[in-house]
Enzyme design. Structure first.
Site, PDB file in Angstrom:
ATOM      1  N   ASP A 111       0.864  -1.175   0.000  1.00 29.08           N
ATOM      2  CA  ASP A 111       0.000   0.000   0.000  1.00 29.08           C
ATOM      3  C   ASP A 111       0.910   1.238   0.000  1.00 29.08           C
ATOM      4  OD1 ASP A 111      -2.932   0.774   0.408  1.00 29.08           O
ATOM      5  OD2 ASP A 111      -2.062   1.744   2.149  1.00 29.08           O
ATOM      6  N   LEU A 116       6.886  -2.574   4.253  1.00 31.50           N
ATOM      7  CA  LEU A 116       7.986  -3.270   3.573  1.00 31.50           C
ATOM      8  C   LEU A 116       9.300  -2.513   3.666  1.00 31.50           C
ATOM      9  CD1 LEU A 116       6.306  -4.953   0.498  1.00 31.50           C
ATOM     10  CD2 LEU A 116       7.451  -6.058   2.418  1.00 31.50           C
TER      11      LEU A 116
HETATM   12  P1  5GP Z   1       1.643  -0.287   3.896  1.00 32.17           P
HETATM   13  O1  5GP Z   1       2.580  -0.388   5.049  1.00 32.17           O
HETATM   14  O2  5GP Z   1       2.236  -0.658   2.561  1.00 32.17           O
HETATM   15  O3  5GP Z   1       0.943   1.040   3.858  1.00 32.17           O
HETATM   16  O4  5GP Z   1       0.430  -1.236   4.213  1.00 32.17           O
HETATM   17  C1  5GP Z   1       0.435  -2.562   3.997  1.00 32.17           C
HETATM   18  C2  5GP Z   1      -0.648  -3.165   4.861  1.00 32.17           C
HETATM   19  O5  5GP Z   1      -1.886  -2.441   4.803  1.00 32.17           O
HETATM   20  C3  5GP Z   1      -1.010  -4.539   4.359  1.00 32.17           C
HETATM   21  O6  5GP Z   1      -0.160  -5.510   4.890  1.00 32.17           O
HETATM   22  C4  5GP Z   1      -2.436  -4.686   4.861  1.00 32.17           C
HETATM   23  O7  5GP Z   1      -2.408  -5.144   6.186  1.00 32.17           O
HETATM   24  C5  5GP Z   1      -2.994  -3.300   4.842  1.00 32.17           C
HETATM   25  N1  5GP Z   1      -3.828  -3.052   3.653  1.00 32.17           N
HETATM   26  C6  5GP Z   1      -3.615  -2.135   2.695  1.00 32.17           C
HETATM   27  N2  5GP Z   1      -4.582  -2.167   1.756  1.00 32.17           N
HETATM   28  C7  5GP Z   1      -5.433  -3.148   2.126  1.00 32.17           C
HETATM   29  C8  5GP Z   1      -6.647  -3.669   1.550  1.00 32.17           C
HETATM   30  O8  5GP Z   1      -7.157  -3.265   0.496  1.00 32.17           O
HETATM   31  N3  5GP Z   1      -7.252  -4.678   2.243  1.00 32.17           N
HETATM   32  C9  5GP Z   1      -6.746  -5.173   3.406  1.00 32.17           C
HETATM   33  N4  5GP Z   1      -7.423  -6.161   3.993  1.00 32.17           N
HETATM   34  N5  5GP Z   1      -5.600  -4.718   3.960  1.00 32.17           N
HETATM   35  C10 5GP Z   1      -4.953  -3.710   3.324  1.00 32.17           C
END
Ligand code: 5GP
Ligand code: MG
Length: 185
Positions: A111, A116
Site C-alpha cells: 500500500d 515493507l
Molecule cells: P503499507 O505499510 O504498505 O501502507 O500497508 C500494507 C498493509 O496495509 C497490508 O499488509 C495490509 O495489512 C494493509 N492493507 C492495505 N490495503 C489493504 C486492503 O485493500 N485490504 C486489506 N485487507 N488490507 C490492506
C-alpha cells in the site's frame, strides 16, 4: 468436487481476482522464485507478515522446489489514517536467525510501502545475504515510500480488498478469492 458457489456476501461489490487466476499466478511466482534462488547454498528463509500473508505463503511454499524454511513475524503500524507515514513496530520477531541467509519477505499487499521499507531495512541490518520481497497484491496509486518488489502477484486499483488472507475487521479473511468491499457509509 462441489462446484456450487455460495453467493457473494452483500458487503462485497465484486470478485476482483478469482480462484483459478490466483492459483495460476501463484504457480508462476513460485517458478520465478525457484529459478532465481536455484543456486543458493543455505535454505531460503521466507518470512510472512501476519496475519494477511498466511494463505499466500501456504500456497507459495507448496510449489517451491528449492530448499527453504518458513517463518513469520507480526507487526503493528500506526498513523495509517491522516498521516503520510505509518510508523511500524515489530510485535513478534522471526524464530530463525536470518544472518547468512537469503531472505524473502512474503506480504499480502503493498500500500503506502511503510511496512515493507521498514522490514527490508530491519532485516538488511542483520547480516543477511539478501532481502527481497514477494507481494501478492500491489496498489500503485497508494505508494508513498518507494519499495523494490522482486515478485508481484497482481496490480489492483485503490479499493479495499478482502479474501485470500486479507480482512476487514477480521471478516472475509478466508474467502478463496479477492473481492472488493463496498465502502461503509
Ligand atoms: P503499507 O505499510 O504498505 O501502507 O500497508 C500494507 C498493509 O496495509 C497490508 O499488509 C495490509 O495489512 C494493509 N492493507 C492495505 N490495503 C489493504 C486492503 O485493500 N485490504 C486489506 N485487507 N488490507 C490492506
Ligand atoms: Mg499486512
Amino acid at each position: 468436487m462441489n462446484t456450487v458457489k455460495p453467493p457473494l456476501s452483500d458487503d462485497l461489490a465484486r470478485v476482483l481476482i478469482d480462484e483459478d487466476s490466483i492459483s495460476k499466478r501463484v504457480s508462476e511466482l513460485a517458478d520465478e522464485i525457484n529459478a532465481k534462488y536455484r543456486n543458493i547454498e543455505e535454505p531460503l528463509i521466507l518470512v510472512g507478515v501476519l496475519k494477511g500473508s498466511f494463505i499466500f505463503m501456504a500456497d507459495l511454499v507448496r510449489r517451491l522446489t528449492i530448499p527453504h524454511v518458513v517463518d513469520f513475524i507480526a507487526i503493528s503500524s500506526y498513523g495509517k489514517k491522516g498521516t503520510e507515514r505509518g510508523e511500524v513496530r515489530l510485535l513478534m520477531d522471526t524464530r530463525e536467525n536470518l544472518a547468512g541467509h537469503h531472505v524473502l519477505i512474503v506480504e499480502d499487499i503493498l500500500d503506502s510501502g511503510s511496512t515493507l521499507s521498514y522490514l527490508i531495512r530491519t532485516f538488511g541490518a542483520r547480516g543477511t545475504k539478501s532481502v527481497e520481497t514477494a507481494v501478492f497484491l500491489d496498489k500503485p496509486a497508494r505508494h508513498v515510500i518507494p519499495v523494490d518488489i522482486q515478485f508481484r502477484g497482481f496490480e489492483i486499483p485503490d479499493v479495499w480488498v478482502v479474501g485470500y488472507g486479507l480482512d476487514y475487521k477480521e471478516r472475509h479473511r478466508t474467502l478463496p478469492y479477492i473481492a472488493e468491499m463496498i465502502p461503509e457509509k
